[in-house]
Structure formats: structure tokens, C-alpha cells
Design a protein around this motif. Structure first.
Motif, PDB file in Angstrom:
ATOM      1  N   GLN A 125       0.827  -1.199   0.000  1.00  9.98           N
ATOM      2  CA  GLN A 125       0.000   0.000   0.000  1.00  9.98           C
ATOM      3  C   GLN A 125       0.866   1.256   0.000  1.00  9.98           C
ATOM      4  OE1 GLN A 125      -3.333   0.385  -0.360  1.00  9.98           O
ATOM      5  NE2 GLN A 125      -3.359  -1.824  -0.741  1.00  9.98           N
ATOM      6  N   GLN A 126       0.293   2.359  -0.454  1.00  5.65           N
ATOM      7  CA  GLN A 126       1.025   3.626  -0.518  1.00  5.65           C
ATOM      8  C   GLN A 126       1.241   4.228   0.863  1.00  5.65           C
ATOM      9  OE1 GLN A 126       2.351   5.135  -3.342  1.00  5.65           O
ATOM     10  NE2 GLN A 126       1.839   3.177  -4.285  1.00  5.65           N
ATOM     11  N   LEU A 127       0.306   3.990   1.772  1.00  7.06           N
ATOM     12  CA  LEU A 127       0.406   4.543   3.119  1.00  7.06           C
ATOM     13  C   LEU A 127       0.711   3.446   4.129  1.00  7.06           C
ATOM     14  CD1 LEU A 127      -2.663   6.970   3.248  1.00  7.06           C
ATOM     15  CD2 LEU A 127      -0.284   7.600   2.955  1.00  7.06           C
ATOM     16  N   THR A 128       1.618   3.719   5.058  1.00  8.01           N
ATOM     17  CA  THR A 128       1.813   2.817   6.182  1.00  8.01           C
ATOM     18  C   THR A 128       0.617   2.945   7.123  1.00  8.01           C
ATOM     19  OG1 THR A 128       2.921   4.456   7.578  1.00  8.01           O
ATOM     20  CG2 THR A 128       4.310   3.192   6.051  1.00  8.01           C
ATOM     21  N   LYS A 129       0.535   2.031   8.071  1.00  5.85           N
ATOM     22  CA  LYS A 129      -0.532   2.127   9.071  1.00  5.85           C
ATOM     23  C   LYS A 129      -0.446   3.455   9.813  1.00  5.85           C
ATOM     24  CE  LYS A 129       0.829  -1.819  10.861  1.00  5.85           C
ATOM     25  NZ  LYS A 129       0.954  -2.968  11.780  1.00  5.85           N
ATOM     26  N   PHE A 130       0.771   3.896  10.076  1.00  3.46           N
ATOM     27  CA  PHE A 130       0.969   5.152  10.800  1.00  3.46           C
ATOM     28  C   PHE A 130       0.521   6.338   9.958  1.00  3.46           C
ATOM     29  CE2 PHE A 130       3.561   8.757  12.252  1.00  3.46           C
ATOM     30  CZ  PHE A 130       3.216   8.771  13.592  1.00  3.46           C
ATOM     31  N   GLU A 131       0.926   6.374   8.687  1.00  2.23           N
ATOM     32  CA  GLU A 131       0.544   7.485   7.812  1.00  2.23           C
ATOM     33  C   GLU A 131      -0.966   7.520   7.605  1.00  2.23           C
ATOM     34  OE1 GLU A 131       4.492   7.858   4.952  1.00  2.23           O
ATOM     35  OE2 GLU A 131       3.024   6.264   4.577  1.00  2.23           O
ATOM     36  N   TYR A 132      -1.585   6.358   7.513  1.00  5.71           N
ATOM     37  CA  TYR A 132      -3.037   6.293   7.380  1.00  5.71           C
ATOM     38  C   TYR A 132      -3.703   6.866   8.632  1.00  5.71           C
ATOM     39  CZ  TYR A 132      -7.582   4.326   6.012  1.00  5.71           C
ATOM     40  OH  TYR A 132      -8.901   4.169   5.648  1.00  5.71           O
ATOM     41  N   SER A 133      -3.199   6.460   9.799  1.00  6.34           N
ATOM     42  CA  SER A 133      -3.755   6.940  11.067  1.00  6.34           C
ATOM     43  C   SER A 133      -3.561   8.440  11.222  1.00  6.34           C
ATOM     44  CB  SER A 133      -3.092   6.206  12.243  1.00  6.34           C
ATOM     45  OG  SER A 133      -3.360   4.827  12.195  1.00  6.34           O
ATOM     46  N   VAL A 134      -2.387   8.939  10.842  1.00  5.14           N
ATOM     47  CA  VAL A 134      -2.115  10.378  10.921  1.00  5.14           C
ATOM     48  C   VAL A 134      -3.091  11.146  10.032  1.00  5.14           C
ATOM     49  CG1 VAL A 134      -0.473  12.164  10.213  1.00  5.14           C
ATOM     50  CG2 VAL A 134       0.299  10.255  11.629  1.00  5.14           C
ATOM     51  N   SER A 135      -3.316  10.655   8.815  1.00  2.00           N
ATOM     52  CA  SER A 135      -4.230  11.331   7.896  1.00  2.00           C
ATOM     53  C   SER A 135      -5.651  11.353   8.446  1.00  2.00           C
ATOM     54  CB  SER A 135      -4.206  10.643   6.523  1.00  2.00           C
ATOM     55  OG  SER A 135      -2.927  10.707   5.940  1.00  2.00           O
ATOM     56  N   LEU A 136      -6.078  10.225   9.011  1.00  2.00           N
ATOM     57  CA  LEU A 136      -7.424  10.153   9.561  1.00  2.00           C
ATOM     58  C   LEU A 136      -7.558  11.032  10.801  1.00  2.00           C
ATOM     59  CD1 LEU A 136     -10.157   8.835   9.182  1.00  2.00           C
ATOM     60  CD2 LEU A 136      -9.374   6.898  10.543  1.00  2.00           C
ATOM     61  N   LEU A 141       2.484  18.691  15.185  1.00  2.00           N
ATOM     62  CA  LEU A 141       2.927  17.553  15.996  1.00  2.00           C
ATOM     63  C   LEU A 141       2.766  16.234  15.237  1.00  2.00           C
ATOM     64  CD1 LEU A 141       1.472  18.615  19.459  1.00  2.00           C
ATOM     65  CD2 LEU A 141       3.894  18.452  18.843  1.00  2.00           C
ATOM     66  N   LEU A 142       1.674  16.108  14.495  1.00  2.00           N
ATOM     67  CA  LEU A 142       1.456  14.898  13.713  1.00  2.00           C
ATOM     68  C   LEU A 142       2.517  14.744  12.624  1.00  2.00           C
ATOM     69  CD1 LEU A 142      -2.433  14.861  13.258  1.00  2.00           C
ATOM     70  CD2 LEU A 142      -1.081  13.293  14.639  1.00  2.00           C
ATOM     71  N   ALA A 143       2.892  15.876  12.009  1.00  2.00           N
ATOM     72  CA  ALA A 143       3.882  15.838  10.935  1.00  2.00           C
ATOM     73  C   ALA A 143       5.258  15.412  11.448  1.00  2.00           C
ATOM     74  CB  ALA A 143       3.962  17.198  10.258  1.00  2.00           C
ATOM     75  N   LYS A 144       5.550  15.735  12.699  1.00  2.00           N
ATOM     76  CA  LYS A 144       6.854  15.413  13.279  1.00  2.00           C
ATOM     77  C   LYS A 144       6.907  14.013  13.889  1.00  2.00           C
ATOM     78  CE  LYS A 144       7.972  20.222  14.498  1.00  2.00           C
ATOM     79  NZ  LYS A 144       8.199  21.157  15.631  1.00  2.00           N
ATOM     80  N   ALA A 145       5.763  13.457  14.218  1.00  2.00           N
ATOM     81  CA  ALA A 145       5.718  12.174  14.905  1.00  2.00           C
ATOM     82  C   ALA A 145       6.237  11.050  14.008  1.00  2.00           C
ATOM     83  CB  ALA A 145       4.288  11.869  15.341  1.00  2.00           C
ATOM     84  N   LYS A 146       6.967  10.129  14.597  1.00  2.00           N
ATOM     85  CA  LYS A 146       7.529   8.993  13.868  1.00  2.00           C
ATOM     86  C   LYS A 146       7.303   7.715  14.672  1.00  2.00           C
ATOM     87  CE  LYS A 146       9.268  11.736  10.737  1.00  2.00           C
ATOM     88  NZ  LYS A 146       8.632  11.796   9.386  1.00  2.00           N
TER      89      LYS A 146
END
Length: 298
Positions: A101-112, A155-160
Motif C-alpha cells: 500500500q502507498q500509506l503505512t498504518k501510521f501514515e493512514y492513522s495520521v491522515s485520519l 505535531l502529527l507531521a513530526k511524529a515517527k
């Protein structure tokens, strides 16, 4: 140029670099598609309206909403509609996984999470952010001012996603910080022992808070599309093992379904909204699940 509906696809959202634009496109795409869904007028949770009931003043009926939905809604006052929300985001390294998938689980969660923050702030509802791994990493108190959205997105943009996580412990640490009844939205793959997590969630529900549990998995974790001999690595322990994927596929799928079923059953028993998602799903499905389950509670 992609339409609003197309922006609901994870593979399109992946190409939108700015998180504020991602959030806006997801929300606007979702709202624009409501007319075609069975949830006519389902943005009522965020539009300061509620269904008309006996005893309400007919003068408060919103006839524009009636024209669109063929249902009676009355305008809700600010004091009736405000709800304080907290977005809780799991920073475990396993959240950074993706297979195709194009988004990781984390990136999907951040977007939502960004989309829900956008929606709540524009409805003037206070919303805060919590990120955690083995301990709480970020705790941003809930506010409704417009500058809060920028703070959350930054904060979401910086989170890893890095290292192991303790979901149950994070919930225990955060619970005493919430002084007023709130809506807690948890985003995690929940690849941990369910019992301690549900114990912590039970304490939060006992304190009077509403909870929505977004169980975010990668599509591969749900479908197990592997075959032959594969090497699988635990991202949090770095342990690697070689397995016969074809031989274990049925057992894996049964175990994953059992895990999801257990979370769903426990959540239903506690009055918690359980929203299972995989990263191949369009964002409107997640949002419709969120709004429909919220609406059913009232």
C-alpha cells in the motif's frame, strides 16, 4: 485534477505532501459523497443539528436540512453540541509497516486523525492530541481555537513510529489527565495482548468517557498475500523467522480474525465503538463508521 471523491483513496492522499491539505481533502471528499450514501445528513454530529422529537419547538426546525434529507432536524445550541475530543496515536514501530500500500498504518492513522481534528475544530469543538510508545510522548491539551489545528498538524507531521509500545500503560497514564467527560479516539494496530488494553479502556469508560477504537492494520496483515518460504521480522524486537507462508496461511487468518473478533466483542460489551480498518480502504468508510456509530449512541 482529482475529484474530491478520489482524494478519499489512500494512494491519492499519499501524493498530497501537506497534512493540512490532506485533512481538508479527506473531510471535503467525505462530505461531498454523503448525498450518495445511505447516511443522508450524517454530518449532523458536526453541524449543530439533531433529529426533531416530540416537545421540540417547530420554530427550530431547519427547513433547508429537511429539503435535502426529507427528515426533520432542529438546530442545536452551542452548549448542546460541544464535545471535547482527544486523538491518541500509537508510535510503535509496527505502525510503520506497509507491504504494497502507498500509506503505512501510521501514515493512514495520521491522515485520519488530522481529518477528524480538522472536522472538530471547524465545528468549534475542543480537541487535543496524545502520542505514545512505552510512555506518553506528547500531550496537547484540548482547545477549540483555530490555532489548535496548526498545533495538532505540526505535531502529527513530526511524529515517527519507533520502538516498542505499551498501549495499556499509555491509557492508564493519560486517563487521570482528562478531567471532563471526553471522547477519546485511539489509533493503533493493537498487535498486543488484548486483555491489558481492554482493562485500561474499561477504567476510562467507568470514568464516563466515550471511546472510539480505530483498529488500523495493513492490507497484508488482513489478507496475508504471501506464498512459499518468507522471512518475517518483528519490527519492535528485530527478531526474524523463516516460515512456510502457504502452510500457515489458514492458521494466521484464523488467528487474526479471532483477535479482531475479540476486540469487537469486548468493545461492544463496554459500549466502545470499534472501527476495524485496513490501509487499502477509502477514508470515507472509516469516517462513516465513526459517524454512524456515534449517532447510534444518541
Amino acid at each position: 485534477m482529482p475529484t474530491a471523491e478520489q482524494y478519499l483513496k489512500p494512494e491519492v492522499i499519499r501524493n498530497v505532501a501537506r497534512l493540512d491539505l490532506r485533512a481538508r481533502f479527506i473531510v471535503e471528499g467525505f462530505l461531498s459523497g454523503l448525498h450518495a450514501s445511505p447516511f443522508h445528513g450524517f454530518s449532523v454530529e458536526f453541524s449543530e443539528h439533531r433529529r426533531y422529537s416530540t416537545g421540540d419547538d417547530p420554530k427550530d426546525i431547519d427547513w433547508l436540512v429537511y429539503a435535502k434529507t426529507d427528515r426533520y432536524y432542529v438546530k442545536k445550541y452551542q452548549a448542546e453540541t460541544n464535545i471535547t475530543g482527544y486523538l491518541m496515536l500509537d508510535l510503535s514501530e509496527s505502525m510503520g509497516y506497509t507491504f504494497r500500500q502507498q500509506l503505512t498504518k501510521f501514515e493512514y492513522s495520521v491522515s485520519l486523525a488530522a481529518a477528524l481534528a480538522y472536522m472538530m475544530i471547524h465545528q468549534q469543538d475542543p480537541v487535543g492530541l496524545v502520542t505514545f510508545d512505552e510512555k506518553l510522548q506528547t500531550v496537547l491539551p484540548a482547545k477549540s481555537r483555530r490555532t489548535q489545528l496548526a498545533s495538532i498538524l505540526a505535531l502529527l507531521a513530526k511524529a515517527k513510529p519507533t520502538g516498542p509500545t505499551e498501549v495499556a500503560q499509555a491509557l492508564k497514564l493519560f486517563a487521570p489527565m482528562v478531567r471532563h467527560k471526553s471522547l477519546i479516539m485511539l489509533f493503533s494496530d493493537l498487535l498486543v495482548d488484548p486483555e491489558p488494553v481492554m482493562h485500561s479502556l474499561r477504567m476510562i469508560r467507568h470514568a464516563g468517557h466515550d471511546v472510539i477504537l480505530f483498529h488500523v492494520l495493513d492490507e497484508a496483515e488482513v489478507t496475508f498475500p504471501f506464498s512459499g518460504s518468507v522471512a518475517l521480522r518483528d519490527p519492535e524486537t528485530n527478531e526474524e523467522m523463516k516460515l512456510d507462508a502457504s502452510g500457515m496461511r489458514r492458521d494466521y487468518l484464523d488467528a487474526m480474525q479471532a483477535l479482531r473478533d475479540q476486540y469487537k466483542k469486548d468493545c461492544q460489551n463496554m459500549g466502545i465503538d470499534f472501527v476495524p480498518i485496513d490501509t487499502s480502504q477509502r477514508f470515507d468508510k472509516a469516517l462513516i463508521e465513526y459517524l454512524s456509530q456515534r449517532q447510534a449512541r444518541f
